[in-house]
Motif scaffolding. Structure first.
Motif, PDB file in Angstrom:
ATOM      1  N   PHE A 281       0.795  -1.075  -0.052  1.00 18.72           N
ATOM      2  CA  PHE A 281       0.053  -0.163  -0.041  1.00 18.72           C
ATOM      3  C   PHE A 281       0.811   1.216  -0.020  1.00 18.72           C
ATOM      4  CE2 PHE A 281      -2.524  -3.392   2.105  1.00 18.72           C
ATOM      5  CZ  PHE A 281      -3.878  -3.098   1.556  1.00 18.72           C
ATOM      6  N   LEU A 282       0.639   2.023  -0.838  1.00 18.10           N
ATOM      7  CA  LEU A 282       1.396   3.417  -0.979  1.00 18.10           C
ATOM      8  C   LEU A 282       0.897   4.291   0.074  1.00 18.10           C
ATOM      9  CD1 LEU A 282       3.781   4.567  -3.034  1.00 18.10           C
ATOM     10  CD2 LEU A 282       2.722   2.294  -3.368  1.00 18.10           C
ATOM     11  N   SER A 283       1.869   4.577   0.971  1.00 18.78           N
ATOM     12  CA  SER A 283       1.330   5.661   1.932  1.00 18.78           C
ATOM     13  C   SER A 283       2.033   7.191   1.899  1.00 18.78           C
ATOM     14  CB  SER A 283       1.423   5.179   3.524  1.00 18.78           C
ATOM     15  OG  SER A 283       0.968   6.007   4.312  1.00 18.78           O
ATOM     16  N   SER A 284       2.409   7.719   2.875  1.00 19.29           N
ATOM     17  CA  SER A 284       3.089   8.944   2.950  1.00 19.29           C
ATOM     18  C   SER A 284       3.622   9.191   4.290  1.00 19.29           C
ATOM     19  CB  SER A 284       2.639   9.777   2.231  1.00 19.29           C
ATOM     20  OG  SER A 284       3.163  11.204   2.409  1.00 19.29           O
ATOM     21  N   CYS A 285       4.951   9.959   4.281  1.00 16.36           N
ATOM     22  CA  CYS A 285       5.326  10.321   5.573  1.00 16.36           C
ATOM     23  C   CYS A 285       4.511  11.252   6.107  1.00 16.36           C
ATOM     24  CB  CYS A 285       6.823  10.943   5.608  1.00 16.36           C
ATOM     25  SG  CYS A 285       6.899  12.478   4.448  1.00 16.36           S
TER      26      CYS A 285
ATOM     27  N   TYR B  12       6.140  -0.823   7.958  1.00 20.76           N
ATOM     28  CA  TYR B  12       6.002   0.532   7.085  1.00 20.76           C
ATOM     29  C   TYR B  12       7.449   0.603   6.634  1.00 20.76           C
ATOM     30  CZ  TYR B  12       5.710   5.631   6.577  1.00 20.76           C
ATOM     31  OH  TYR B  12       6.005   6.917   6.110  1.00 20.76           O
ATOM     32  N   LEU B  13       7.781   1.091   5.305  1.00 23.75           N
ATOM     33  CA  LEU B  13       9.140   1.377   4.930  1.00 23.75           C
ATOM     34  C   LEU B  13       9.242   2.647   4.212  1.00 23.75           C
ATOM     35  CD1 LEU B  13       8.548  -1.991   4.264  1.00 23.75           C
ATOM     36  CD2 LEU B  13      10.461  -1.900   2.977  1.00 23.75           C
ATOM     37  N   ALA B  14      10.513   3.178   4.362  1.00 24.11           N
ATOM     38  CA  ALA B  14      10.889   4.681   4.126  1.00 24.11           C
ATOM     39  C   ALA B  14      12.075   4.803   3.466  1.00 24.11           C
ATOM     40  CB  ALA B  14      10.303   5.730   4.999  1.00 24.11           C
ATOM     41  N   ASP B  15      12.472   5.244   2.568  1.00 22.65           N
ATOM     42  CA  ASP B  15      13.807   5.547   1.993  1.00 22.65           C
ATOM     43  C   ASP B  15      14.547   3.941   1.862  1.00 22.65           C
ATOM     44  OD1 ASP B  15      13.691   8.310   1.912  1.00 22.65           O
ATOM     45  OD2 ASP B  15      14.592   8.558   4.045  1.00 22.65           O
ATOM     46  N   CYS B  16      13.812   3.142   1.543  1.00 18.57           N
ATOM     47  CA  CYS B  16      14.324   1.901   1.142  1.00 18.57           C
ATOM     48  C   CYS B  16      14.469   1.223   2.420  1.00 18.57           C
ATOM     49  CB  CYS B  16      15.268   1.790   0.121  1.00 18.57           C
ATOM     50  SG  CYS B  16      14.864   0.611  -1.080  1.00 18.57           S
ATOM     51  N   GLN B  17      14.026   1.419   3.653  1.00 17.11           N
ATOM     52  CA  GLN B  17      14.575   0.775   4.807  1.00 17.11           C
ATOM     53  C   GLN B  17      13.268   0.609   5.809  1.00 17.11           C
ATOM     54  OE1 GLN B  17      17.126  -0.201   6.162  1.00 17.11           O
ATOM     55  NE2 GLN B  17      18.453   0.771   4.237  1.00 17.11           N
ATOM     56  N   VAL B  18      12.994  -0.366   6.624  1.00 20.02           N
ATOM     57  CA  VAL B  18      11.985  -0.703   7.561  1.00 20.02           C
ATOM     58  C   VAL B  18      12.072   0.694   8.435  1.00 20.02           C
ATOM     59  CG1 VAL B  18      10.996  -1.846   9.329  1.00 20.02           C
ATOM     60  CG2 VAL B  18      11.890  -2.910   7.234  1.00 20.02           C
ATOM     61  N   ALA B  19      11.015   1.230   8.636  1.00 21.16           N
ATOM     62  CA  ALA B  19      11.089   2.541   9.377  1.00 21.16           C
ATOM     63  C   ALA B  19       9.589   2.787  10.431  1.00 21.16           C
ATOM     64  CB  ALA B  19      10.912   3.849   8.395  1.00 21.16           C
ATOM     65  N   ASN B  20       9.448   1.504  10.943  1.00 27.41           N
ATOM     66  CA  ASN B  20       8.290   1.437  11.952  1.00 27.41           C
ATOM     67  C   ASN B  20       8.346   2.538  12.939  1.00 27.41           C
ATOM     68  OD1 ASN B  20       6.968  -0.823  10.393  1.00 27.41           O
ATOM     69  ND2 ASN B  20       8.262  -2.005  11.667  1.00 27.41           N
ATOM     70  N   GLU B  21       9.353   3.170  13.200  1.00 21.83           N
ATOM     71  CA  GLU B  21       9.520   4.073  14.177  1.00 21.83           C
ATOM     72  C   GLU B  21       8.940   5.331  13.759  1.00 21.83           C
ATOM     73  OE1 GLU B  21      12.901   4.454  11.937  1.00 21.83           O
ATOM     74  OE2 GLU B  21      12.052   2.665  12.658  1.00 21.83           O
ATOM     75  N   GLN B  22       8.898   5.516  12.467  1.00 26.05           N
ATOM     76  CA  GLN B  22       8.271   6.732  11.861  1.00 26.05           C
ATOM     77  C   GLN B  22       6.822   6.936  11.763  1.00 26.05           C
ATOM     78  OE1 GLN B  22      10.286   7.779   8.241  1.00 26.05           O
ATOM     79  NE2 GLN B  22      12.336   7.067   8.912  1.00 26.05           N
ATOM     80  N   VAL B  23       6.194   5.801  12.032  1.00 28.04           N
ATOM     81  CA  VAL B  23       4.443   5.739  12.062  1.00 28.04           C
ATOM     82  C   VAL B  23       3.908   6.482  13.358  1.00 28.04           C
ATOM     83  CG1 VAL B  23       2.661   4.394  11.728  1.00 28.04           C
ATOM     84  CG2 VAL B  23       4.833   3.799  10.639  1.00 28.04           C
ATOM     85  N   ALA B  24       2.955   7.120  12.925  1.00 28.92           N
ATOM     86  CA  ALA B  24       2.439   8.021  14.018  1.00 28.92           C
ATOM     87  C   ALA B  24       1.554   7.058  14.878  1.00 28.92           C
ATOM     88  CB  ALA B  24       1.492   9.145  13.533  1.00 28.92           C
ATOM     89  N   PRO B  25       1.539   7.377  16.151  1.00 33.19           N
ATOM     90  CA  PRO B  25       0.553   6.281  16.855  1.00 33.19           C
ATOM     91  C   PRO B  25      -0.723   6.127  16.440  1.00 33.19           C
ATOM     92  CG  PRO B  25       1.955   8.017  18.477  1.00 33.19           C
ATOM     93  CD  PRO B  25       2.119   8.274  16.936  1.00 33.19           C
ATOM     94  N   HIS B  26      -1.490   6.957  15.966  1.00 33.24           N
ATOM     95  CA  HIS B  26      -2.578   6.592  15.466  1.00 33.24           C
ATOM     96  C   HIS B  26      -2.680   5.812  14.184  1.00 33.24           C
ATOM     97  CE1 HIS B  26      -1.922   9.468  12.140  1.00 33.24           C
ATOM     98  NE2 HIS B  26      -1.462  10.641  13.007  1.00 33.24           N
ATOM     99  N   SER B  27      -1.659   5.700  13.315  1.00 31.56           N
ATOM    100  CA  SER B  27      -1.562   4.793  12.453  1.00 31.56           C
ATOM    101  C   SER B  27      -0.891   3.569  12.462  1.00 31.56           C
ATOM    102  CB  SER B  27      -0.882   5.523  11.137  1.00 31.56           C
ATOM    103  OG  SER B  27      -1.813   6.577  10.883  1.00 31.56           O
ATOM    104  N   SER B  28      -0.219   3.344  13.765  1.00 34.21           N
ATOM    105  CA  SER B  28       0.116   1.875  14.253  1.00 34.21           C
ATOM    106  C   SER B  28      -0.526   1.224  15.110  1.00 34.21           C
ATOM    107  CB  SER B  28       1.470   2.175  14.625  1.00 34.21           C
ATOM    108  OG  SER B  28       1.462   3.115  15.861  1.00 34.21           O
ATOM    109  N   ASN B  29      -1.597   1.774  15.822  1.00 34.42           N
ATOM    110  CA  ASN B  29      -2.379   1.115  16.462  1.00 34.42           C
ATOM    111  C   ASN B  29      -3.284  -0.070  16.207  1.00 34.42           C
ATOM    112  OD1 ASN B  29      -4.561   0.214  18.327  1.00 34.42           O
ATOM    113  ND2 ASN B  29      -4.593   2.374  19.536  1.00 34.42           N
ATOM    114  N   PRO B  30      -2.898  -1.070  16.491  1.00 36.20           N
ATOM    115  CA  PRO B  30      -3.805  -2.410  15.938  1.00 36.20           C
ATOM    116  C   PRO B  30      -5.041  -2.233  16.237  1.00 36.20           C
ATOM    117  CG  PRO B  30      -2.418  -3.091  17.828  1.00 36.20           C
ATOM    118  CD  PRO B  30      -2.091  -1.522  17.744  1.00 36.20           C
ATOM    119  N   GLU B  31      -5.597  -1.601  17.218  1.00 36.29           N
ATOM    120  CA  GLU B  31      -6.971  -1.397  17.555  1.00 36.29           C
ATOM    121  C   GLU B  31      -7.722  -0.541  16.295  1.00 36.29           C
ATOM    122  OE1 GLU B  31      -8.920  -3.076  19.564  1.00 36.29           O
ATOM    123  OE2 GLU B  31      -7.291  -4.262  19.916  1.00 36.29           O
TER     124      GLU B  31
END
Length: 339
Positions: free
Chosen positions: A176-180, A301-320
């Motif tokens: 899925f194409l997302s964005s920073c 979540y990937l950014a700049d060709c690297q796994v970058a889960n730490e860059q995901v905002a809390p509202h978009s990483s919450n499994p609920e």
């Protein structure tokens, strides 16, 4: 190779060429029939990230399916690829993501293909335009950027699962194409999700941020719903000058934000972004689609060709939130999906 912000899609595709051709050694020393990789990419018009993605994958994949709602643009894309790669196996699919009926028609066509589908890349995005309503009564940017792709993904899931059953051990993927810029917004508004709310357009980019948050949440939830039989990833391609910001009807919004100049070209004087080439922008997508090491990180979540889960905002990483979005979207569509 070491992937970075400067890595190009061509370099990634060459690195994982054996994965893309299907001669990937996924099965160790076992003797199995060779995979014939089939990839479907949405939004493949010239001068876009999707086109660059298709161009580099067509060098290796057995079949690349290109999609778009405009027949002439699809033809131009195929001709451009075959001019460079005469042997490329390209198949056109008409797909208007803003219409649920059109999505269902396209999905039925895909499900009738004789081949299984290995990778789906949801690259197409809703254009940043003034408030509009889709033919089905949804806010048009969300309809095109998420609701349509969500429905399409679920309807063709049997084709993705067929690649798993036809080659035991293979795991199909959806990117899925997302964005920073998802992090700039406040996430998915579950109270008004998909509803036509013109007041949201007081901040013209807010609906775009919401769509990109939804993409991340869907990638997280997909693997859970399918119990790992299909894995999802979301990617930030970076800031690239494409046909979106160059279109006259879009240019005014990017100009007002100072992102582009009066000609629709990158405003390098602003200094807020590191502008990427088209090849650099498509690189992260190709890695998400084919790097075998990522199978250990479903939903990443990937950014700049690297796994970058730490860059995901809390509202978009919450499994609920991911579960809630999936359930709400099914309710809007009036259809539950079971795998």
């Amino acid at each position: 190779m070491n992937f970075s912000i400067e890595t190009t899609a061509e370099q990634v595709a060459d690195t994982f060429a054996s994965e893309i051709t299907g001669k990937n050694g996924l099965f160790g020393s076992f003797s199995v029939p060779a995979l014939t990789i089939v990839v479907l990419v949405t939004g493949t018009s010239l001068n876009g990230i999707g086109f660059e993605t298709v161009r580099v994958l067509a060098k290796h994949a057995n079949l690349v399916i290109i999609t778009g709602y405009n027949k002439e643009r699809l033809q131009l894309t195929e001709e451009a690829i075959k001019k460079e790669l005469p042997s490329a196996n390209i198949r056109q699919l008409r797909l208007d993501l803003s219409s649920l009926a059109a999505v269902r028609t396209a999905a039925a066509e895909v499900n009738a293909y004789p081949e299984p589908l290995h990778v789906l890349i949801n690259n197409a995005v809703g254009t940043i335009l003034p408030f509009a309503v889709s033919v089905d009564g949804f806010e048009k940017q969300m309809a095109t950027g998420f609701i349509g792709p969500f429905l399409f993904t679920n309807l063709i899931a049997p084709k993705l699962l067929a690649s798993r059953t036809s080659h035991s051990g293979y795991t199909p993927r959806v990117v899925f194409l997302s964005s920073c810029f998802h992090a700039v917004g406040s996430g998915v508004d579950f109270e008004t999700f998909g509803l036509p709310m013109p007041e949201k357009y007081k901040a013209v980019f807010e609906p775009y941020y919401e769509v990109k948050s939804a993409a991340i949440l869907a990638a997280i939830e997909l693997g859970k719903r399918t119990e790992g039989r299909i894995v999802g990833y979301s990617v930030d391609p970076g800031v690239i000058s494409t046909n979106i910001n160059q279109k006259e009807e879009n240019r005014v919004y990017f100009q007002e934000a100072g992102i582009v100049d009066e000609h629709g070209k990158p405003n390098l004087e602003l200094g807020l972004f590191t502008w990427k080439t088209m090849g650099q922008g498509a690189a992260t997508t190709v890695r998400a689609a084919f790097d075998p090491s990522l199978l250990a990180q479903p939903g990443a979540y990937l950014a700049d060709c690297q796994v970058a889960n730490e860059q995901v905002a809390p509202h978009s990483s919450n499994p609920e939130n991911a579960k809630k979005l999936w359930d709400i979207t099914e309710t809007l569509l009036g259809q539950e999906f079971r795998f």
